[in-house]
Design a protein around this motif. Structure first.
Motif, PDB file in Angstrom:
ATOM      1  N   SER A 396      56.697  40.053  27.584  1.00  8.83           N
ATOM      2  CA  SER A 396      55.682  39.937  28.627  1.00  8.83           C
ATOM      3  C   SER A 396      56.396  39.805  29.966  1.00  8.83           C
ATOM      4  CB  SER A 396      54.778  38.726  28.379  1.00  8.83           C
ATOM      5  OG  SER A 396      53.816  38.598  29.412  1.00  8.83           O
ATOM      6  N   LEU A 397      56.072  40.698  30.907  1.00  8.92           N
ATOM      7  CA  LEU A 397      56.743  40.726  32.204  1.00  8.92           C
ATOM      8  C   LEU A 397      55.708  40.814  33.318  1.00  8.92           C
ATOM      9  CD1 LEU A 397      59.547  43.335  31.385  1.00  8.92           C
ATOM     10  CD2 LEU A 397      59.809  40.851  31.518  1.00  8.92           C
ATOM     11  N   PRO A 398      55.996  40.226  34.467  1.00  2.84           N
ATOM     12  CA  PRO A 398      55.085  40.369  35.606  1.00  2.84           C
ATOM     13  C   PRO A 398      55.023  41.827  36.050  1.00  2.84           C
ATOM     14  CG  PRO A 398      56.698  38.620  35.989  1.00  2.84           C
ATOM     15  CD  PRO A 398      57.154  39.377  34.789  1.00  2.84           C
ATOM     16  N   GLU A 399      53.824  42.346  36.215  1.00  3.10           N
ATOM     17  CA  GLU A 399      53.694  43.738  36.629  1.00  3.10           C
ATOM     18  C   GLU A 399      54.383  43.973  37.972  1.00  3.10           C
ATOM     19  OE1 GLU A 399      50.274  46.987  37.868  1.00  3.10           O
ATOM     20  OE2 GLU A 399      49.757  45.390  36.459  1.00  3.10           O
ATOM     21  N   ALA A 400      54.290  43.007  38.876  1.00  2.00           N
ATOM     22  CA  ALA A 400      54.909  43.173  40.193  1.00  2.00           C
ATOM     23  C   ALA A 400      56.425  43.316  40.072  1.00  2.00           C
ATOM     24  CB  ALA A 400      54.568  41.976  41.082  1.00  2.00           C
ATOM     25  N   THR A 449      49.757  46.259  27.100  1.00  2.00           N
ATOM     26  CA  THR A 449      48.584  45.500  27.528  1.00  2.00           C
ATOM     27  C   THR A 449      48.779  45.086  28.987  1.00  2.00           C
ATOM     28  OG1 THR A 449      48.242  44.647  25.285  1.00  2.00           O
ATOM     29  CG2 THR A 449      47.168  43.466  27.085  1.00  2.00           C
ATOM     30  N   ARG A 450      47.763  45.393  29.791  1.00  2.00           N
ATOM     31  CA  ARG A 450      47.820  45.106  31.231  1.00  2.00           C
ATOM     32  C   ARG A 450      46.708  44.122  31.560  1.00  2.00           C
ATOM     33  NH1 ARG A 450      47.646  50.082  35.609  1.00  2.00           N
ATOM     34  NH2 ARG A 450      48.793  49.055  37.330  1.00  2.00           N
ATOM     35  N   ALA A 451      47.069  42.866  31.819  1.00  2.93           N
ATOM     36  CA  ALA A 451      46.055  41.842  32.064  1.00  2.93           C
ATOM     37  C   ALA A 451      46.663  40.688  32.839  1.00  2.93           C
ATOM     38  CB  ALA A 451      45.471  41.334  30.741  1.00  2.93           C
ATOM     39  N   ASP A 452      45.900  40.159  33.787  1.00  2.93           N
ATOM     40  CA  ASP A 452      46.288  38.972  34.555  1.00  2.93           C
ATOM     41  C   ASP A 452      47.650  39.129  35.227  1.00  2.93           C
ATOM     42  OD1 ASP A 452      43.917  37.696  33.724  1.00  2.93           O
ATOM     43  OD2 ASP A 452      44.899  37.019  31.879  1.00  2.93           O
ATOM     44  N   GLY A 453      47.910  40.338  35.709  1.00  2.00           N
ATOM     45  CA  GLY A 453      49.162  40.582  36.415  1.00  2.00           C
ATOM     46  C   GLY A 453      50.376  40.703  35.521  1.00  2.00           C
ATOM     47  N   GLN A 454      50.189  40.758  34.191  1.00  3.68           N
ATOM     48  CA  GLN A 454      51.293  40.842  33.241  1.00  3.68           C
ATOM     49  C   GLN A 454      51.227  42.146  32.462  1.00  3.68           C
ATOM     50  OE1 GLN A 454      53.171  37.810  34.450  1.00  3.68           O
ATOM     51  NE2 GLN A 454      53.814  38.103  32.325  1.00  3.68           N
ATOM     52  N   LEU A 455      52.382  42.676  32.125  1.00  3.65           N
ATOM     53  CA  LEU A 455      52.516  43.794  31.205  1.00  3.65           C
ATOM     54  C   LEU A 455      53.161  43.261  29.933  1.00  3.65           C
ATOM     55  CD1 LEU A 455      53.900  46.548  33.626  1.00  3.65           C
ATOM     56  CD2 LEU A 455      51.524  46.178  32.929  1.00  3.65           C
ATOM     57  N   SER A 456      52.514  43.495  28.795  1.00  2.00           N
ATOM     58  CA  SER A 456      53.029  42.910  27.556  1.00  2.00           C
ATOM     59  C   SER A 456      52.877  43.880  26.405  1.00  2.00           C
ATOM     60  CB  SER A 456      52.303  41.597  27.233  1.00  2.00           C
ATOM     61  OG  SER A 456      50.902  41.808  27.114  1.00  2.00           O
ATOM     62  N   ALA A 457      53.690  43.647  25.373  1.00  2.00           N
ATOM     63  CA  ALA A 457      53.631  44.484  24.175  1.00  2.00           C
ATOM     64  C   ALA A 457      54.196  43.700  23.002  1.00  2.00           C
ATOM     65  CB  ALA A 457      54.404  45.774  24.371  1.00  2.00           C
TER      66      ALA A 457
END
Length: 488
Positions: A396-400, A449-457
């Motif tokens: 899980s990483l911050p999208e920014a 998954t793109r949610a709450d400013g996070q990208l996760s898998a």
């Protein structure tokens, strides 16, 4: 007759006390004999001399040990320019036999140990500690076996002599520790603390470590292996600060640091677990805490792990291997036996947690790999093992954060196509659009998954099948569009 009876009344307690003191003194000597045998089995530690003088009510033991002696001599014989010198320590222990230890204290015995220093070592210690003893160790032996040891070292301030601007001052507030142990150190608990260590230099660097603590509870796994224990050890530091006024180093502030080494036992198997964490991580004014790094190796066959550990320790202490790479390589091959045997018990290797807080948001990942019970014949065909391995992980990483890194990468690729004359704003916009073109198919197909400013898998590999977020993974989804749009 009455006089004889009176003498008997007086003599019997004295005889009983004398006999008790002799018996307790023998028990203490037996315990020290056992410890000496254990020391002889520790690699890179050599018992050079031991003298035990036992009396009726007291005893004295003087022990001289050498650390890294064979290794140091091997390096010197090989002609190494900068080599270490063997470290020799002499410890004198004065033992008082029980049952009376003085005052209101009654137990099997009490011992006071101190370092015996001579020559350059003594002069160096005096420069730091003055006339005070550098180490104080008091051990009480219990009637039921085992005992407790209390260790302390005094505070000091020492100016390290140096030329030019390399002068340094070390301030140490001392250390205290207590160990409660069973007979033969089969099990022990410990607790220690040191208030503060402070280092300053002439260039303006100021480093402070405060609130150092150590706790542990350990149980020896096997009677024939004195070094391998199960249990937990925990080292903590309340705060570390680094302030370099010269500007060579960034300002650093760390808080609530913890290092744990945990070896739980379950029947014939053990786990090796290491946890490192800090609640506060501040570098150059930017906060990165809390931060954690936890790794583990689980379901290790304990007896096989002991054999592998002992073989490695013996090999590392063999001075003939240090200057002989061929012999070292051959010896490494001998470790393969117990290593392959460990793989035959289906171990599990994992990064249980890797997490840090970034200015853009929290970043975390974990990975676990479960190995099947592997036989030596199966190792001959590693590709055949792929279908037997089970692995899983999550990220899980911050999208920014991901966006900024990928945009910079995309900009570099675009510049290689259009040259340095490209408009910076247009270049940034196209690089950002390129990032969206890459991300949208992955989120649309459910791989990210793109949610709450996070990208996760969540990623898994089982029975030869790779899945992402529970979906069979299609590598074509990772294809990135070519940067032709800007070129037009």
């Amino acid at each position: 007759m009455k006089k004889a009876a009176a003498l008997a009344v007086i003599a019997l307690p004295l005889i009983a006390y004398t006999g008790g003191a002799w018996y307790l003194g023998q028990r203490i000597q037996n315990s020290h004999d056992s410890q000496a045998k254990q020391v002889e089995g520790i690699p890179n530690v050599k018992l050079l001399k031991r003298d035990y003088q036992r009396g009726l009510f007291s005893s004295t033991e003087t022990v001289t040990i050498e650390l890294m002696g064979d290794t140091a001599r091997a390096l010197q014989a090989a002609g190494e320019e900068e080599t270490m010198e063997p470290i020799r320590l002499t410890v004198r222990t004065d033992i008082r036999h029980g049952p009376w230890l003085g005052g209101a204290e009654f137990d099997a015995g009490v011992a006071q140990s101190e370092l015996v220093l001579e020559g350059e070592a003594l002069e160096m210690v005096r420069k730091v500690f003055g006339d005070r003893k550098p180490l104080n160790l008091r051990t009480v032996y219990h009637f039921a076996g085992g005992g407790r040891s209390e260790l302390s070292s005094p505070a000091f301030v020492f100016d390290v002599p140096a030329e030019d601007d390399d002068a340094m001052r070390v301030s140490w507030d001392g250390i205290t520790a207590r160990v409660n142990f069973e007979e033969g150190m089969a099990r022990y608990t410990m607790r220690g603390n040191a208030p503060k260590l402070e280092v300053t230099d002439a260039k303006g660097t100021h480093i402070v470590l405060s609130g150092l603590g150590l706790t542990g509870e350990q149980t020896r796994l096997f009677d024939d292996d004195p070094l391998l224990y199960s249990g937990l050890q925990r080292f903590t530091i309340d705060a570390i600060t680094v302030d370099d006024r010269s500007g060579a180093l960034p300002k650093i502030a760390l808080g609530k640091l913890v290092y744990e080494a945990d070896v739980p036992r379950d029947g014939d198997f053990i786990d090796l677990i290491a946890r490192i964490g800090a609640e506060k991580v501040n570098v150059a004014g930017t906060a990165y805490g809390p931060a954690h790094y936890d790794v583990s190796m689980r379901h290790l066959h304990a007896r096989t792990a002991s054999r592998l550990y002992r073989s490695f320790m013996t090999m590392s202490a063999d001075p003939t291997l240090i200057t002989n790479p061929q012999a070292m390589q051959a010896q490494m091959g001998q470790l393969m036996g117990p290593a392959i045997e460990l793989l035959g018990h289906a171990p599990v290797v994992a990064i249980d947690r890797l997490s840090v807080n970034t200015p853009q948001g929290p970043a975390s990942m974990n990975v676990k790999v479960s190995l099947p019970a592997i036989t030596p014949d199966e190792l001959a065909n590693p590709l055949g093992l792929i279908g037997k391995v089970d692995a899983s992980g999550a990220v899980s990483l911050p999208e920014a954060l991901v966006r900024s890194m990928m945009v910079e990468r995309n900009k570099a690729g675009l510049l290689a196509v259009v040259g340095d004359d490209a408009d910076p704003d247009e270049l940034a916009a196209m690089a950002d659009a390129q990032f969206e073109q890459t991300l949208q198919p992955l989120t649309g197909q459910g791989y990210v998954t793109r949610a709450d400013g996070q990208l996760s898998a969540k990623i898994a590999f089982s029975k030869g099948q790779l899945t992402v977020n529970g979906l069979p993974f299609n590598p074509a989804a990772m294809a990135q569009p070519a940067p032709s749009a800007l070129a037009e």
